[in-house]
Design an enzyme around this catalytic site. Structure first.
Site, PDB file in Angstrom:
ATOM      1  N   GLY A 195     -24.170  24.672 -12.980  1.00 25.59           N
ATOM      2  CA  GLY A 195     -23.187  24.371 -11.945  1.00 25.59           C
ATOM      3  C   GLY A 195     -22.047  23.575 -12.550  1.00 25.59           C
TER       4      GLY A 195
ATOM      5  CB  THR B 183      -9.747   2.624  -3.935  1.00 23.96           C
ATOM      6  OG1 THR B 183     -10.445   2.291  -2.721  1.00 23.96           O
ATOM      7  CG2 THR B 183      -9.523   1.356  -4.746  1.00 23.96           C
ATOM      8  CB  CYS B 184     -10.646   7.475  -2.392  1.00 29.25           C
ATOM      9  SG  CYS B 184     -12.221   6.921  -3.070  1.00 29.25           S
ATOM     10  CG  ASN B 185     -14.216   4.881  -0.199  1.00 26.03           C
ATOM     11  OD1 ASN B 185     -14.075   5.847   0.538  1.00 26.03           O
ATOM     12  ND2 ASN B 185     -15.111   4.850  -1.165  1.00 26.03           N
TER      13      ASN B 185
ATOM     14  CD  GLN C 190     -11.472   2.185  -7.635  1.00 19.79           C
ATOM     15  OE1 GLN C 190     -12.136   1.502  -6.838  1.00 19.79           O
ATOM     16  NE2 GLN C 190     -11.381   3.500  -7.528  1.00 19.79           N
TER      17      GLN C 190
ATOM     18  CG  HIS D  17     -12.315  -9.262   2.024  1.00 19.94           C
ATOM     19  ND1 HIS D  17     -13.145  -8.441   2.754  1.00 19.94           N
ATOM     20  CD2 HIS D  17     -11.351  -8.448   1.490  1.00 19.94           C
ATOM     21  CE1 HIS D  17     -12.712  -7.192   2.672  1.00 19.94           C
ATOM     22  NE2 HIS D  17     -11.627  -7.165   1.912  1.00 19.94           N
TER      23      HIS D  17
ATOM     24  CB  VAL E 130     -22.626  19.490 -12.257  1.00 20.97           C
ATOM     25  CG1 VAL E 130     -22.619  19.736 -13.764  1.00 20.97           C
ATOM     26  CG2 VAL E 130     -23.818  20.180 -11.624  1.00 20.97           C
TER      27      VAL E 130
END
Length: 419
Positions: free
Chosen positions: A188, A49-51, A119, A98, A193
């Site tokens: 926005g 993932t992105c993290n 994910q 974990h 948003v």
């Protein structure tokens, strides 16, 4: 067999390194196949993932974590020292714990966020398709899914808003019991948003309007959510239609003034408007709050809600940790039983071999006309001697070595000394 987790995440590695270690959807199938051909790897799942990027492996008895680390380094052409400095590793029951913590959102950047579970399920499904899942990891991931569901059901880990976007929608939900019947004006078209729009959609909001400085960006967002589009200059014309206004732009000056809201309220015949200003600097003049039937909340108001909710999630996280420890122990009990299953199968196989050998000799003797009673006695004696031979040797050896612990285990297993 051994369970292994090898990975990096937002706590250990920079965004730049996480990008280089990531496995995109197109890359993951080949990576899974390559990792499966690494020495000692019997099963694997890659979560990216992105993290975080994590490799979940079930290793053969001769498998080593170093081979998995070297594979990751070679696959992404990484510097060994740079990768090693950011890499964490868990094995056995810590690997199980974990994964369960990750699935429950306890290891996420935003405590308790639910997206990570989807994910993980996607990573699990991809491994299934590629064929890198067998019995152990499949059971572990299924267990983790059920643990995450239990934590969501039995604790308040996901009940409180801890992002500005979610907090804004939660605030609106407190004031309007049925958001599905409201019309929302979003000012926005940036990331915040967009997140607000997603949360509104989850709350069954179907009537949305998007106002932005450039129509193109607003149209991209509106297309996804079926919203009306307007420029910032058109807001006064559409404001009377809005029950809720949520604004987040980069404008240096307020976009919505007290007079504009006052005129909108008159057109609405004093039906109230909720205005949530999550921009810094402000998009809505503070004086709007002086108007009757106009309820203005700023990012500071939301921050107070978020901090309260974060404390609530931290308390829930403590409860979740206890559930995870309980579920981990259950899984490890099953995992350790696999070794005993193999030993039992081997023990029974050897006993069956002895049985078949002795039975064949007895049947041959009967066919040759030997005395049946003598054959039966000989069969019983030979079976007994052969079956107790190995345990007897173990007892003798333990006695010679003075190993009281082994003697006690053997005595308990063979039920010796019991009356």
């Amino acid at each position: 067999m051994n369970l292994l987790v090898l990975g990096i995440n937002h706590k250990t590695a920079s965004v730049a390194l996480r990008e280089r270690v990531a496995f995109g959807p197109d890359l993951a199938p080949r990576a899974l196949q390559e990792l499966m051909h690494t020495q000692g790897v019997e099963e694997t799942v890659i979560l990216s993932t992105c993290n975080r990027t994590e490799l979940y492996c079930c290793l053969a008895p001769d498998g080593e974590s170093e081979s998995v680390r070297h594979w990751l380094q070679r696959f992404h052409r990484l510097d060994e020292d740079e990768l090693t400095a950011c890499l964490y590793q868990h094995s056995g029951e810590e690997a199980v714990r974990h994964l369960m913590r990750v699935a429950c959102g306890l290891d996420s950047l935003v405590l308790g966020e639910p997206q990570i579970l989807g994910q993980i399920k996607q990573a699990y499904s991809q491994s299934h398709q590629v064929g890198t899942l067998k019995g152990v990891l499949e059971r572990l991931f299924q267990k983790s899914f059920s643990v995450a569901k239990r934590v969501r059901t039995e604790t308040e880990i996901g009940a409180s808003a801890v992002s500005v976007a979610f907090a804004a929608v939660s605030l609106a939900k407190r004031i309007f019991s049925d958001l599905g019947r409201t019309r929302v004006l979003l000012v926005g078209a940036g990331e915040t948003v967009e997140l607000v729009a997603r949360h509104l959609k989850e709350q069954s909001v179907t009537k949305m309007m998007v106002a932005n400085r450039t129509l193109e960006r607003a149209q991209n967002l509106a297309q996804e959510f079926g919203a009306e589009v307007m420029t910032l200059e058109q807001i006064p014309d559409y404001l009377p239609k809005a029950d809720i206004v949520i604004s987040s732009t980069a404008s240096p000056l307020p976009i919505i003034g007290k007079g504009m809201v006052e005129r909108a309220l008159k057109a609405r015949r004093q039906q109230p408007i909720l205005l949530v200003d999550i921009a810094v600097p402000r998009d809505i003049e503070p004086e709007v709050d002086e108007l009757n039937d106009a309820y203005l909340y700023t990012v500071d108001d939301l921050q107070g809600i978020i901090e309260q909710n974060l404390e609530s999630r931290k308390r829930a996280a403590g409860q979740a940790e206890l559930i995870i420890l309980e579920e981990r122990d259950q899984f490890m009990g099953w995992f350790r039983s696999l070794e005993s299953v193999n030993l039992i199968r081997d023990y029974r196989s050897r006993a069956d071999q002895v049985q078949q050998q002795e039975l064949a000799q007895a049947l041959l003797a009967l066919a040759q006309g030997d005395d049946a009673a003598q054959i039966m006695q000989r069969l019983a004696r030979r079976l007994t001697n052969k079956l107790i031979h190995t345990p007897t040797q173990a007892l003798n050896q333990a006695g010679k070595d003075g190993d009281q612990e082994i003697l006690a285990v053997l005595a308990q297993s063979l039920r010796l000394g019991q009356r």
